[in-house]
Write a protein that holds these residues in place. Structure first.
Motif, PDB file in Angstrom:
ATOM      1  N   ALA A  54     -33.081-103.551  85.630  1.00  0.00           N
ATOM      2  CA  ALA A  54     -32.903-102.934  86.947  1.00  0.00           C
ATOM      3  C   ALA A  54     -34.029-101.962  87.256  1.00  0.00           C
ATOM      4  O   ALA A  54     -34.500-101.875  88.388  1.00  0.00           O
ATOM      5  CB  ALA A  54     -31.553-102.222  87.005  1.00  0.00           C
ATOM      6  N   SER A  55     -34.472-101.229  86.247  1.00  0.00           N
ATOM      7  CA  SER A  55     -35.512-100.225  86.474  1.00  0.00           C
ATOM      8  C   SER A  55     -36.904-100.823  86.509  1.00  0.00           C
ATOM      9  O   SER A  55     -37.869-100.114  86.799  1.00  0.00           O
ATOM     10  CB  SER A  55     -35.444 -99.148  85.376  1.00  0.00           C
ATOM     11  N   ALA A  56     -37.037-102.123  86.219  1.00  0.00           N
ATOM     12  CA  ALA A  56     -38.357-102.749  86.235  1.00  0.00           C
ATOM     13  C   ALA A  56     -38.945-102.735  87.646  1.00  0.00           C
ATOM     14  O   ALA A  56     -40.163-102.679  87.810  1.00  0.00           O
ATOM     15  CB  ALA A  56     -38.274-104.176  85.703  1.00  0.00           C
ATOM     16  N   ASN A  57     -38.088-102.808  88.662  1.00  0.00           N
ATOM     17  CA  ASN A  57     -38.541-102.678  90.039  1.00  0.00           C
ATOM     18  C   ASN A  57     -38.750-101.195  90.326  1.00  0.00           C
ATOM     19  O   ASN A  57     -37.809-100.410  90.228  1.00  0.00           O
ATOM     20  CB  ASN A  57     -37.494-103.258  90.991  1.00  0.00           C
ATOM     21  N   PRO A  58     -39.968-100.774  90.673  1.00  0.00           N
ATOM     22  CA  PRO A  58     -40.221 -99.335  90.837  1.00  0.00           C
ATOM     23  C   PRO A  58     -39.378 -98.686  91.931  1.00  0.00           C
ATOM     24  O   PRO A  58     -39.000 -97.516  91.803  1.00  0.00           O
ATOM     25  CB  PRO A  58     -41.715 -99.265  91.172  1.00  0.00           C
ATOM     26  N   PHE A  59     -39.059 -99.433  92.976  1.00  0.00           N
ATOM     27  CA  PHE A  59     -38.257 -98.856  94.046  1.00  0.00           C
ATOM     28  C   PHE A  59     -36.802 -98.685  93.598  1.00  0.00           C
ATOM     29  O   PHE A  59     -36.139 -97.722  93.978  1.00  0.00           O
ATOM     30  CB  PHE A  59     -38.340 -99.732  95.296  1.00  0.00           C
ATOM     31  N   VAL A  60     -36.321 -99.601  92.770  1.00  0.00           N
ATOM     32  CA  VAL A  60     -34.984 -99.438  92.188  1.00  0.00           C
ATOM     33  C   VAL A  60     -34.977 -98.249  91.237  1.00  0.00           C
ATOM     34  O   VAL A  60     -34.026 -97.462  91.197  1.00  0.00           O
ATOM     35  CB  VAL A  60     -34.538-100.724  91.471  1.00  0.00           C
ATOM     36  N   GLY A  61     -36.050 -98.102  90.458  1.00  0.00           N
ATOM     37  CA  GLY A  61     -36.160 -96.939  89.581  1.00  0.00           C
ATOM     38  C   GLY A  61     -36.132 -95.643  90.359  1.00  0.00           C
ATOM     39  O   GLY A  61     -35.505 -94.658  89.947  1.00  0.00           O
ATOM     40  N   LEU A  62     -36.808 -95.631  91.510  1.00  0.00           N
ATOM     41  CA  LEU A  62     -36.788 -94.453  92.380  1.00  0.00           C
ATOM     42  C   LEU A  62     -35.364 -94.145  92.832  1.00  0.00           C
ATOM     43  O   LEU A  62     -34.924 -92.987  92.794  1.00  0.00           O
ATOM     44  CB  LEU A  62     -37.690 -94.696  93.585  1.00  0.00           C
ATOM     45  N   ILE A  63     -34.642 -95.182  93.240  1.00  0.00           N
ATOM     46  CA  ILE A  63     -33.262 -95.007  93.705  1.00  0.00           C
ATOM     47  C   ILE A  63     -32.372 -94.496  92.586  1.00  0.00           C
ATOM     48  O   ILE A  63     -31.530 -93.611  92.791  1.00  0.00           O
ATOM     49  CB  ILE A  63     -32.726 -96.330  94.275  1.00  0.00           C
ATOM     50  N   ILE A  64     -32.557 -95.038  91.379  1.00  0.00           N
ATOM     51  CA  ILE A  64     -31.778 -94.586  90.224  1.00  0.00           C
ATOM     52  C   ILE A  64     -32.004 -93.095  89.984  1.00  0.00           C
ATOM     53  O   ILE A  64     -31.071 -92.338  89.733  1.00  0.00           O
ATOM     54  CB  ILE A  64     -32.146 -95.400  88.968  1.00  0.00           C
ATOM     55  N   GLY A  65     -33.277 -92.669  90.085  1.00  0.00           N
ATOM     56  CA  GLY A  65     -33.583 -91.256  89.892  1.00  0.00           C
ATOM     57  C   GLY A  65     -32.945 -90.376  90.943  1.00  0.00           C
ATOM     58  O   GLY A  65     -32.419 -89.304  90.640  1.00  0.00           O
ATOM     59  N   ILE A  66     -32.977 -90.827  92.207  1.00  0.00           N
ATOM     60  CA  ILE A  66     -32.360 -90.047  93.296  1.00  0.00           C
ATOM     61  C   ILE A  66     -30.854 -89.938  93.089  1.00  0.00           C
ATOM     62  O   ILE A  66     -30.284 -88.842  93.119  1.00  0.00           O
ATOM     63  CB  ILE A  66     -32.648 -90.705  94.664  1.00  0.00           C
ATOM     64  N   LEU A  67     -30.222 -91.088  92.878  1.00  0.00           N
ATOM     65  CA  LEU A  67     -28.764 -91.108  92.799  1.00  0.00           C
ATOM     66  C   LEU A  67     -28.267 -90.352  91.570  1.00  0.00           C
ATOM     67  O   LEU A  67     -27.287 -89.595  91.655  1.00  0.00           O
ATOM     68  CB  LEU A  67     -28.270 -92.558  92.768  1.00  0.00           C
ATOM     69  N   ALA A  68     -28.930 -90.528  90.446  1.00  0.00           N
ATOM     70  CA  ALA A  68     -28.514 -89.817  89.228  1.00  0.00           C
ATOM     71  C   ALA A  68     -28.605 -88.315  89.421  1.00  0.00           C
ATOM     72  O   ALA A  68     -27.712 -87.560  89.013  1.00  0.00           O
ATOM     73  CB  ALA A  68     -29.381 -90.263  88.052  1.00  0.00           C
ATOM     74  N   THR A  69     -29.680 -87.863  90.074  1.00  0.00           N
ATOM     75  CA  THR A  69     -29.869 -86.420  90.260  1.00  0.00           C
ATOM     76  C   THR A  69     -28.867 -85.845  91.247  1.00  0.00           C
ATOM     77  O   THR A  69     -28.358 -84.734  91.047  1.00  0.00           O
ATOM     78  CB  THR A  69     -31.305 -86.136  90.727  1.00  0.00           C
ATOM     79  N   THR A  70     -28.581 -86.575  92.325  1.00  0.00           N
ATOM     80  CA  THR A  70     -27.604 -86.063  93.283  1.00  0.00           C
ATOM     81  C   THR A  70     -26.202 -86.003  92.680  1.00  0.00           C
ATOM     82  O   THR A  70     -25.413 -85.123  93.028  1.00  0.00           O
ATOM     83  CB  THR A  70     -27.569 -86.946  94.541  1.00  0.00           C
ATOM     84  N   LEU A  71     -25.913 -86.918  91.766  1.00  0.00           N
ATOM     85  CA  LEU A  71     -24.585 -86.927  91.158  1.00  0.00           C
ATOM     86  C   LEU A  71     -24.397 -85.763  90.196  1.00  0.00           C
ATOM     87  O   LEU A  71     -23.331 -85.165  90.130  1.00  0.00           O
ATOM     88  CB  LEU A  71     -24.332 -88.256  90.434  1.00  0.00           C
ATOM     89  N   VAL A  72     -25.445 -85.423  89.424  1.00  0.00           N
ATOM     90  CA  VAL A  72     -25.323 -84.326  88.454  1.00  0.00           C
ATOM     91  C   VAL A  72     -25.840 -83.012  89.017  1.00  0.00           C
ATOM     92  O   VAL A  72     -25.777 -81.991  88.342  1.00  0.00           O
ATOM     93  CB  VAL A  72     -26.050 -84.656  87.139  1.00  0.00           C
ATOM     94  N   GLN A  73     -26.390 -83.052  90.254  1.00  0.00           N
ATOM     95  CA  GLN A  73     -26.846 -81.837  90.943  1.00  0.00           C
ATOM     96  C   GLN A  73     -27.957 -81.112  90.193  1.00  0.00           C
ATOM     97  O   GLN A  73     -28.057 -79.881  90.245  1.00  0.00           O
ATOM     98  CB  GLN A  73     -25.675 -80.876  91.153  1.00  0.00           C
ATOM     99  N   SER A  74     -28.793 -81.859  89.476  1.00  0.00           N
ATOM    100  CA  SER A  74     -29.854 -81.192  88.722  1.00  0.00           C
ATOM    101  C   SER A  74     -30.939 -82.175  88.333  1.00  0.00           C
ATOM    102  O   SER A  74     -30.671 -83.145  87.616  1.00  0.00           O
ATOM    103  CB  SER A  74     -29.297 -80.524  87.464  1.00  0.00           C
ATOM    104  N   SER A  75     -32.162 -81.938  88.800  1.00  0.00           N
ATOM    105  CA  SER A  75     -33.277 -82.765  88.348  1.00  0.00           C
ATOM    106  C   SER A  75     -33.609 -82.466  86.898  1.00  0.00           C
ATOM    107  O   SER A  75     -34.176 -83.318  86.199  1.00  0.00           O
ATOM    108  CB  SER A  75     -34.510 -82.520  89.226  1.00  0.00           C
TER     109      SER A  75
END
Length: 389
Positions: A54-75
């Motif tokens: 899933a993360s092999a696509n750079p845009f999917v990787g970007l989305i994973i980073g955004i969503l993970a950070t918003t869920l845990v409220q911390s970069s």
């Protein structure tokens, strides 16, 4: 005259328990990173294939980073997790896949100060001032990613430049095979009771490794949260006073203040969220808040370097190099946007426009936070998985 019952120097030692707590929380934080790596090592490559695909696509990787950070409220949490995955002893996350995730974490972390701005919904004037200061962080990160992600995909310049910089520390880190973090002997004690518990509950094998990884993630989030809270209680007031002294004087001083305060509290969200009520009260202008926000972006990269200290083995150098990427992304973004006035006004004008919309329709302010930080990333992730991207 001394107050009754007050010992000489009492105020000097009053903070000692808090500083002792900071040391303990710091060890727990690094130990959680170590436990996460051990957990993924036990899981093996099979369970991680789908995630890596899933993360092999750079845009999917970007989305994973955004969503993970918003869920845990911390970069800080997200970047620490990514560093741990990249530096995992076995079946590591490919370094190139992790770069877009780090960029996504930069976008996701801005949700906290945007939520803080919603506390001013009742007063239109306050909302406008607070929302524009909060969302200038959003706009800068979006612009930086919009430019640097395609550039990285096309040229790989961040990967190459970070490799050259990380290579200068070869005498310290070695190849990663022989390198052992000086903190390793202490922090590896943290996962031991978790491993023992996982073995008792699930026996052994992948089930125990999965439980170790899950508990390590929980410990990481809890330890970092308590670390931030403790640091804030010790230094937030002083940090706010420091910001007041430098704001409006010089942009570099303001950036430095933002970076220093963020390093102290280990959270850019705290630094930027601290600006929101000041702006809402009319004490802080958008043009003065913007360089502090940029400095906070730089300061938060320290957490990735701290996480890199917790890993060792063959892939340790990748964790350090990813931390360098995180720093370079923010520094290059600042150099692109801030020095030229016309370019600098682009994110500020966008933030002002968003604030006008929020004041005209308060429900759109709430919708902005929900849709931009949670709805769109989740929808794009579902679509990408459904299309097999």
């Amino acid at each position: 005259m001394m107050e009754p019952g007050r010992e000489p120097g009492g105020s000097r030692f009053a903070q000692l328990p808090r500083f002792a707590g900071l040391i303990l929380l710091f060890v727990l934080f690094l130990g959680a990173i170590d436990g996460l790596g051990e957990g993924f090592k036990g899981l093996g490559s099979g369970l991680l294939d789908g995630f890596f695909q899933a993360s092999a696509n750079p845009f999917v990787g970007l989305i994973i980073g955004i969503l993970a950070t918003t869920l845990v409220q911390s970069s800080s949490v997200t970047s620490s997790l990514i560093v741990g995955l990249v530096a995992a002893p076995e079946s590591p996350l490919p370094f190139e896949h992790a770069i877009p995730m780090v960029m996504g974490a930069n976008i996701g972390t801005t949700v906290t100060n945007s939520i803080a701005a919603l506390g001013h919904l009742r007063d239109g004037k306050e909302l406008r001032r607070a929302f524009e200061v909060a969302t200038c962080h959003d706009m800068f990160n979006l612009i930086a990613v919009a430019i640097l992600l395609p550039l990285e995909i096309a040229t790989g310049f961040l990967a190459r430049l970070s490799g050259a910089i990380a290579g200068q520390f070869g005498g310290l880190l070695g190849t990663g095979i022989d390198y052992e973090s000086p903190l390793k002997g202490i922090i590896e004690l943290v996962p031991m009771p978790i491993q023992w518990f996982a073995g008792i509950v699930t026996g052994s094998g992948e089930a125990a490794a999965a439980l170790l990884a899950v508990v390590s993630v929980v410990l990481l989030v809890v330890a970092l949260g308590l670390l931030v809270r403790t640091l804030k209680s010790i230094s937030a007031g002083r940090g706010e006073a420091a910001l007041h002294r430098v704001l409006g004087r010089h942009a570099l001083l303001a950036m430095g203040a933002g970076a220093v305060v963020t390093v102290l509290v280990q959270s850019s969200s705290i630094t930027t969220s601290m600006l929101v009520p000041l702006a809402g009260a009319g004490l802080l202008l958008l043009d003065d808040a913007f360089p502090v926000t940029l400095g906070a972006n730089v300061g938060t990269t320290v957490t990735a370097f701290l996480a890199a200290l917790a890993v060792s083995g063959a892939n340790a150098h990748w964790g350090f190099q990813l931390a360098v990427v995180h720093l370079l992304f923010n520094l290059v973004g600042i150099l692109m946007v801030y020095p030229v006035s016309r370019i600098r006004q682009i994110p500020l004008a966008a933030a002002r426009r968003l604030a006008d919309i929020a004041v005209a329709n308060r429900s759109l302010a709430i919708g902005y936070v929900i849709v931009v930080f949670y709805g769109i990333p989740a929808l794009l992730l579902v679509i990408s998985r459904a299309l097999g991207l």
